[in-house]
Enzyme design. Structure first.
Site, PDB file in Angstrom:
ATOM      1  N   GLU A  80       0.817  -1.219   0.000  1.00  0.00           N
ATOM      2  CA  GLU A  80       0.000   0.000   0.000  1.00  0.00           C
ATOM      3  C   GLU A  80       0.848   1.264   0.000  1.00  0.00           C
ATOM      4  O   GLU A  80       0.355   2.349   0.326  1.00  0.00           O
ATOM      5  CB  GLU A  80      -0.934   0.016   1.213  1.00  0.00           C
ATOM      6  CG  GLU A  80      -1.992  -1.078   1.218  1.00  0.00           C
ATOM      7  CD  GLU A  80      -3.078  -0.886   0.159  1.00  0.00           C
ATOM      8  OE1 GLU A  80      -2.908  -0.027  -0.728  1.00  0.00           O
ATOM      9  OE2 GLU A  80      -4.084  -1.600   0.226  1.00  0.00           O
ATOM     10  N   HIS A  98      -3.172   2.989   8.198  1.00  0.00           N
ATOM     11  CA  HIS A  98      -4.175   2.333   7.351  1.00  0.00           C
ATOM     12  C   HIS A  98      -4.572   1.027   8.024  1.00  0.00           C
ATOM     13  O   HIS A  98      -3.700   0.223   8.385  1.00  0.00           O
ATOM     14  CB  HIS A  98      -3.598   2.064   5.962  1.00  0.00           C
ATOM     15  CG  HIS A  98      -4.392   1.091   5.148  1.00  0.00           C
ATOM     16  ND1 HIS A  98      -5.748   1.228   4.934  1.00  0.00           N
ATOM     17  CD2 HIS A  98      -4.025  -0.044   4.490  1.00  0.00           C
ATOM     18  CE1 HIS A  98      -6.178   0.218   4.185  1.00  0.00           C
ATOM     19  NE2 HIS A  98      -5.149  -0.573   3.908  1.00  0.00           N
ATOM     20  N   HIS A 100      -7.849  -2.255   8.489  1.00  0.00           N
ATOM     21  CA  HIS A 100      -9.012  -2.960   7.964  1.00  0.00           C
ATOM     22  C   HIS A 100     -10.036  -3.126   9.083  1.00  0.00           C
ATOM     23  O   HIS A 100     -10.655  -4.178   9.230  1.00  0.00           O
ATOM     24  CB  HIS A 100      -8.613  -4.325   7.407  1.00  0.00           C
ATOM     25  CG  HIS A 100      -7.740  -4.259   6.205  1.00  0.00           C
ATOM     26  ND1 HIS A 100      -7.205  -5.383   5.603  1.00  0.00           N
ATOM     27  CD2 HIS A 100      -7.295  -3.207   5.474  1.00  0.00           C
ATOM     28  CE1 HIS A 100      -6.469  -5.015   4.563  1.00  0.00           C
ATOM     29  NE2 HIS A 100      -6.504  -3.697   4.466  1.00  0.00           N
ATOM     30  N   TYR A 119     -20.604  14.360  17.019  1.00  0.00           N
ATOM     31  CA  TYR A 119     -19.709  15.463  16.670  1.00  0.00           C
ATOM     32  C   TYR A 119     -18.262  15.026  16.465  1.00  0.00           C
ATOM     33  O   TYR A 119     -17.415  15.824  16.040  1.00  0.00           O
ATOM     34  CB  TYR A 119     -19.777  16.571  17.720  1.00  0.00           C
ATOM     35  CG  TYR A 119     -19.352  16.188  19.120  1.00  0.00           C
ATOM     36  CD1 TYR A 119     -18.012  16.024  19.460  1.00  0.00           C
ATOM     37  CD2 TYR A 119     -20.297  16.023  20.124  1.00  0.00           C
ATOM     38  CE1 TYR A 119     -17.622  15.698  20.737  1.00  0.00           C
ATOM     39  CE2 TYR A 119     -19.919  15.689  21.416  1.00  0.00           C
ATOM     40  CZ  TYR A 119     -18.579  15.534  21.722  1.00  0.00           C
ATOM     41  OH  TYR A 119     -18.200  15.209  22.997  1.00  0.00           O
ATOM     42  N   HIS A 160     -12.853  -1.986   1.882  1.00  0.00           N
ATOM     43  CA  HIS A 160     -11.418  -2.143   2.137  1.00  0.00           C
ATOM     44  C   HIS A 160     -11.033  -1.787   3.572  1.00  0.00           C
ATOM     45  O   HIS A 160     -10.565  -2.643   4.311  1.00  0.00           O
ATOM     46  CB  HIS A 160     -10.635  -1.285   1.141  1.00  0.00           C
ATOM     47  CG  HIS A 160      -9.157  -1.470   1.187  1.00  0.00           C
ATOM     48  ND1 HIS A 160      -8.347  -1.223   0.095  1.00  0.00           N
ATOM     49  CD2 HIS A 160      -8.315  -1.860   2.175  1.00  0.00           C
ATOM     50  CE1 HIS A 160      -7.090  -1.455   0.402  1.00  0.00           C
ATOM     51  NE2 HIS A 160      -7.040  -1.846   1.683  1.00  0.00           N
ATOM     52  N   TYR A 215     -10.950  25.467  22.072  1.00  0.00           N
ATOM     53  CA  TYR A 215     -10.783  24.689  23.292  1.00  0.00           C
ATOM     54  C   TYR A 215     -10.003  23.397  23.105  1.00  0.00           C
ATOM     55  O   TYR A 215      -9.674  22.729  24.073  1.00  0.00           O
ATOM     56  CB  TYR A 215     -12.157  24.343  23.880  1.00  0.00           C
ATOM     57  CG  TYR A 215     -12.983  25.547  24.217  1.00  0.00           C
ATOM     58  CD1 TYR A 215     -12.697  26.318  25.326  1.00  0.00           C
ATOM     59  CD2 TYR A 215     -14.055  25.935  23.403  1.00  0.00           C
ATOM     60  CE1 TYR A 215     -13.445  27.433  25.639  1.00  0.00           C
ATOM     61  CE2 TYR A 215     -14.805  27.057  23.702  1.00  0.00           C
ATOM     62  CZ  TYR A 215     -14.493  27.812  24.827  1.00  0.00           C
ATOM     63  OH  TYR A 215     -15.241  28.913  25.117  1.00  0.00           O
TER      64      TYR A 215
END
Length: 219
Positions: A80, A98, A100, A119, A160, A215
């Site tokens: 990758e 990265h 899975h 949020y 993926h 903040y």
């Protein structure tokens, strides 16, 4: 290479290995799936291909330049590598993770963008997008990822997994964990029969982004 540069690379590699092991220990990857990298100057340290994280040590260091040419180590870099290089070429990232992760990968098969059920999405820059599917290890996947990462610090890769980046390995990892939690939350809320989860509006997420500037992280 100066002693100072060598020390910086050794410290960064220790961090890459520790972060990779953490993704496995916390169930975000299985076997040798997923990968981690960190940038030290013009050198990008990245986990090697096909080596279990619990076996990684100082002798397994892999470093490449921004074009992907190996400059450190003997092992092959992760397949990758194009994903990692694309992030470094187009952002100020110092670290990329990265994975899975199960819940995030499940969500990547269902929606083009994670619904704003919390949020926490604002902590990743806004609603998290899903990059269009392409075969792993390809430039096409890297291009699709960059589109999904526009103004974001994390995204899902369709069918993926996840990609996040940060100014440190800890920050990149925390964003990965937050992304997996967000996906798990949406899956849980949306699975209640006859009910649909309430979603935050773009304006509400904007308020959170402004609060983060003033903040910092909530907690």
């Amino acid at each position: 290479m100066s002693d100072q540069q060598r020390d910086a690379i050794e410290r960064a590699w220790d961090g890459v290995v520790a972060t990779a092991r953490r993704t496995a220990a916390e169930g975000l990857v299985v076997g040798t799936s997923g990968n981690v990298s960190a940038r030290v100057g013009t050198t990008i340290l990245v986990t090697p291909s096909g080596v279990p994280y619990d076996r990684l040590g100082p002798k397994d260091v892999v470093g490449v330049d921004p074009e992907g040419n190996r400059v450190l180590g003997e092992l092959a870099p992760t397949s990758e590598l194009p994903l990692h290089l694309a992030v470094y070429r187009n952002t100020d990232a110092a670290a990329v993770v990265h994975t899975h992760a199960v819940h995030a990968t499940a969500v990547s098969t269902l929606v083009p963008e994670i619904p704003s059920v919390h949020y926490a999405a604002a902590m990743l820059g806004g609603p998290v997008r899903v990059a269009a599917y392409a075969c792993y290890g390809t430039e096409e996947l890297a291009v699709n990822m960059l589109a999904a990462l526009r103004d974001r610090t994390g995204c899902l890769l369709q069918n993926h997994g996840t990609v996040t980046y940060g100014a440190t390995l800890d920050q990149a990892y925390d964003r990965t964990a937050q992304l997996e939690w967000l996906c798990r939350l949406w899956l849980a809320a949306s699975s209640v029969p006859g009910r649909s989860p309430s979603l935050l509006s773009p304006e509400q997420l904007d308020d959170v982004r402004e609060a983060l500037k003033g903040y910092g992280q909530p907690g």
